[in-house]
Scaffold this motif. Sequence first.
Motif, PDB file in Angstrom:
ATOM      1  N   VAL A 246      18.802   1.969 -12.597  1.00  0.00           N
ATOM      2  CA  VAL A 246      19.889   2.589 -11.813  1.00  0.00           C
ATOM      3  C   VAL A 246      20.991   1.607 -11.430  1.00  0.00           C
ATOM      4  N   PRO A 247      20.775   0.456 -10.802  1.00  0.00           N
ATOM      5  CA  PRO A 247      19.543  -0.052 -10.195  1.00  0.00           C
ATOM      6  C   PRO A 247      19.420   0.384  -8.736  1.00  0.00           C
ATOM      7  N   LEU A 248      18.170   0.420  -8.259  1.00  0.00           N
ATOM      8  CA  LEU A 248      17.879   0.749  -6.875  1.00  0.00           C
ATOM      9  C   LEU A 248      17.620  -0.515  -6.063  1.00  0.00           C
ATOM     10  N   ASP A 249      17.760  -0.390  -4.750  1.00  0.00           N
ATOM     11  CA  ASP A 249      17.465  -1.495  -3.838  1.00  0.00           C
ATOM     12  C   ASP A 249      16.182  -1.262  -3.049  1.00  0.00           C
ATOM     13  N   VAL A 250      15.840   0.011  -2.827  1.00  0.00           N
ATOM     14  CA  VAL A 250      14.706   0.386  -1.986  1.00  0.00           C
ATOM     15  C   VAL A 250      13.992   1.568  -2.633  1.00  0.00           C
ATOM     16  N   ILE A 251      12.660   1.600  -2.526  1.00  0.00           N
ATOM     17  CA  ILE A 251      11.852   2.700  -3.048  1.00  0.00           C
ATOM     18  C   ILE A 251      11.268   3.486  -1.885  1.00  0.00           C
ATOM     19  N   GLN A 252      11.516   4.803  -1.872  1.00  0.00           N
ATOM     20  CA  GLN A 252      10.981   5.677  -0.830  1.00  0.00           C
ATOM     21  C   GLN A 252       9.911   6.576  -1.420  1.00  0.00           C
ATOM     22  N   LEU A 253       8.770   6.650  -0.749  1.00  0.00           N
ATOM     23  CA  LEU A 253       7.602   7.354  -1.266  1.00  0.00           C
ATOM     24  C   LEU A 253       7.208   8.479  -0.321  1.00  0.00           C
ATOM     25  N   HIS A 254       7.186   9.705  -0.854  1.00  0.00           N
ATOM     26  CA  HIS A 254       6.932  10.889  -0.031  1.00  0.00           C
ATOM     27  C   HIS A 254       5.645  11.602  -0.403  1.00  0.00           C
ATOM     28  N   GLY A 255       4.800  10.987  -1.207  1.00  0.00           N
ATOM     29  CA  GLY A 255       3.589  11.663  -1.639  1.00  0.00           C
ATOM     30  C   GLY A 255       2.341  11.091  -1.010  1.00  0.00           C
ATOM     31  N   HIS A 256       1.287  11.002  -1.823  1.00  0.00           N
ATOM     32  CA  HIS A 256      -0.008  10.498  -1.346  1.00  0.00           C
ATOM     33  C   HIS A 256      -0.213   9.040  -1.755  1.00  0.00           C
ATOM     34  N   GLU A 257       0.863   8.316  -1.905  1.00  0.00           N
ATOM     35  CA  GLU A 257       0.763   6.921  -2.338  1.00  0.00           C
ATOM     36  C   GLU A 257      -0.023   6.092  -1.310  1.00  0.00           C
ATOM     37  N   THR A 258      -0.857   5.207  -1.805  1.00  0.00           N
ATOM     38  CA  THR A 258      -1.686   4.370  -0.941  1.00  0.00           C
ATOM     39  C   THR A 258      -1.005   3.040  -0.650  1.00  0.00           C
ATOM     40  N   ASN A 259      -1.571   2.309   0.287  1.00  0.00           N
ATOM     41  CA  ASN A 259      -1.040   0.974   0.570  1.00  0.00           C
ATOM     42  C   ASN A 259      -1.183   0.066  -0.647  1.00  0.00           C
ATOM     43  N   GLU A 260      -2.242   0.272  -1.420  1.00  0.00           N
ATOM     44  CA  GLU A 260      -2.445  -0.533  -2.629  1.00  0.00           C
ATOM     45  C   GLU A 260      -1.340  -0.263  -3.653  1.00  0.00           C
TER      46      GLU A 260
ATOM     47  N   ASN B 163      -1.686   2.716   8.564  1.00  0.00           N
ATOM     48  CA  ASN B 163      -2.432   2.629   7.302  1.00  0.00           C
ATOM     49  C   ASN B 163      -1.623   2.039   6.162  1.00  0.00           C
ATOM     50  N   TYR B 164      -0.354   1.717   6.424  1.00  0.00           N
ATOM     51  CA  TYR B 164       0.529   1.249   5.351  1.00  0.00           C
ATOM     52  C   TYR B 164       1.216  -0.066   5.744  1.00  0.00           C
ATOM     53  N   PRO B 165       0.428  -1.113   5.974  1.00  0.00           N
ATOM     54  CA  PRO B 165       1.021  -2.381   6.426  1.00  0.00           C
ATOM     55  C   PRO B 165       1.943  -3.026   5.401  1.00  0.00           C
ATOM     56  N   SER B 166       1.830  -2.645   4.138  1.00  0.00           N
ATOM     57  CA  SER B 166       2.671  -3.254   3.100  1.00  0.00           C
ATOM     58  C   SER B 166       4.040  -2.597   2.993  1.00  0.00           C
ATOM     59  N   ALA B 167       4.223  -1.442   3.623  1.00  0.00           N
ATOM     60  CA  ALA B 167       5.526  -0.771   3.578  1.00  0.00           C
ATOM     61  C   ALA B 167       6.533  -1.537   4.421  1.00  0.00           C
ATOM     62  N   THR B 168       7.748  -1.644   3.928  1.00  0.00           N
ATOM     63  CA  THR B 168       8.803  -2.315   4.678  1.00  0.00           C
ATOM     64  C   THR B 168       9.234  -1.477   5.868  1.00  0.00           C
ATOM     65  N   TYR B 169       9.342  -0.167   5.643  1.00  0.00           N
ATOM     66  CA  TYR B 169       9.727   0.769   6.702  1.00  0.00           C
ATOM     67  C   TYR B 169       8.788   1.973   6.651  1.00  0.00           C
ATOM     68  N   MET B 170       8.550   2.572   7.822  1.00  0.00           N
ATOM     69  CA  MET B 170       7.841   3.847   7.890  1.00  0.00           C
ATOM     70  C   MET B 170       8.834   4.920   8.299  1.00  0.00           C
ATOM     71  N   LEU B 171       8.856   6.008   7.519  1.00  0.00           N
ATOM     72  CA  LEU B 171       9.731   7.136   7.806  1.00  0.00           C
ATOM     73  C   LEU B 171       8.885   8.265   8.368  1.00  0.00           C
ATOM     74  N   VAL B 172       9.289   8.776   9.524  1.00  0.00           N
ATOM     75  CA  VAL B 172       8.565   9.885  10.157  1.00  0.00           C
ATOM     76  C   VAL B 172       9.392  11.151   9.978  1.00  0.00           C
ATOM     77  N   ASP B 173       8.722  12.183   9.501  1.00  0.00           N
ATOM     78  CA  ASP B 173       9.410  13.410   9.077  1.00  0.00           C
ATOM     79  C   ASP B 173       8.668  14.612   9.630  1.00  0.00           C
ATOM     80  N   ALA B 174       9.283  15.781   9.491  1.00  0.00           N
ATOM     81  CA  ALA B 174       8.603  17.027   9.812  1.00  0.00           C
ATOM     82  C   ALA B 174       7.410  17.206   8.864  1.00  0.00           C
ATOM     83  N   PRO B 175       6.418  17.997   9.260  1.00  0.00           N
ATOM     84  CA  PRO B 175       5.238  18.180   8.402  1.00  0.00           C
ATOM     85  C   PRO B 175       5.577  18.637   6.988  1.00  0.00           C
ATOM     86  N   ILE B 176       6.622  19.461   6.848  1.00  0.00           N
ATOM     87  CA  ILE B 176       7.072  19.885   5.524  1.00  0.00           C
ATOM     88  C   ILE B 176       8.398  19.200   5.249  1.00  0.00           C
ATOM     89  N   ALA B 177       8.353  18.147   4.426  1.00  0.00           N
ATOM     90  CA  ALA B 177       9.561  17.372   4.136  1.00  0.00           C
ATOM     91  C   ALA B 177      10.600  18.248   3.458  1.00  0.00           C
TER      92      ALA B 177
END
Length: 205
Positions: free
Chosen positions: A74-88, A114-128
């Motif tokens: 693209v290039p991208l600068d940040v990756i945002q994950l909205h699924g069941h991705e694990t810390n690993e 549960n996600y200490p490796s994430a740079t940021y945590m995004l808090v959203d409504a239950p249904i994104a």
Amino acid sequence: MTRVKICGLKLVESVHIATKERADMVGFVFAKSKRQLTLQEAKQLAKDVPPSVLKVGVFVNERLENVLTIAQQVPLDVIQLHGHETNEYIQKIPYPTIKALGIRTEEDVKSLSNYPSATYMLVDAPIAGSGETFNWALLKNVQQPLILAGGLHINNVEEAIRTVNPYMVDVSSGVETNGQKDSKKIKQFIQRVKQGEMTDDRSDD
């Protein structure tokens, strides 16, 4: 100063107004969604984003190799994950990451740790992507910096900031009219966050 991310951008004019008004991040959606972009579309939009604004790619349960390929091209600068991705999974991504969690209960809030490796945590409504808010008071004792999403718009973002004191607010449907990004709403939203309370006359300039 609370930072601002405008997500789900699909048009050049939306990118222009977001960056002109000093958004800190812009989001491109690669997951199944009405806002989904192809790689080529994202590459074209990325050309109009200045280096001072971070380009975020939004993915849901995507294969890691696909995420990294898109991020590089693209290039991208940040990756945002909205699924069941694990810390690993997050640990394998050589980019800053945003891990999104839907918040319904105090147990959901506890799972932020549960996600200490994430740079940021995004808090959203239950249904994104629903455009709905959630109980911000659940976050009042959270010490880590948060990106707050879920049903934000010009009429509630100041209350949200006072309640949560987030590192950043993230908006998509709240700056749309009839399902399309609205340049006036993008401008007003960013100004409201960056400058605090404004009169209607000033926000219409």
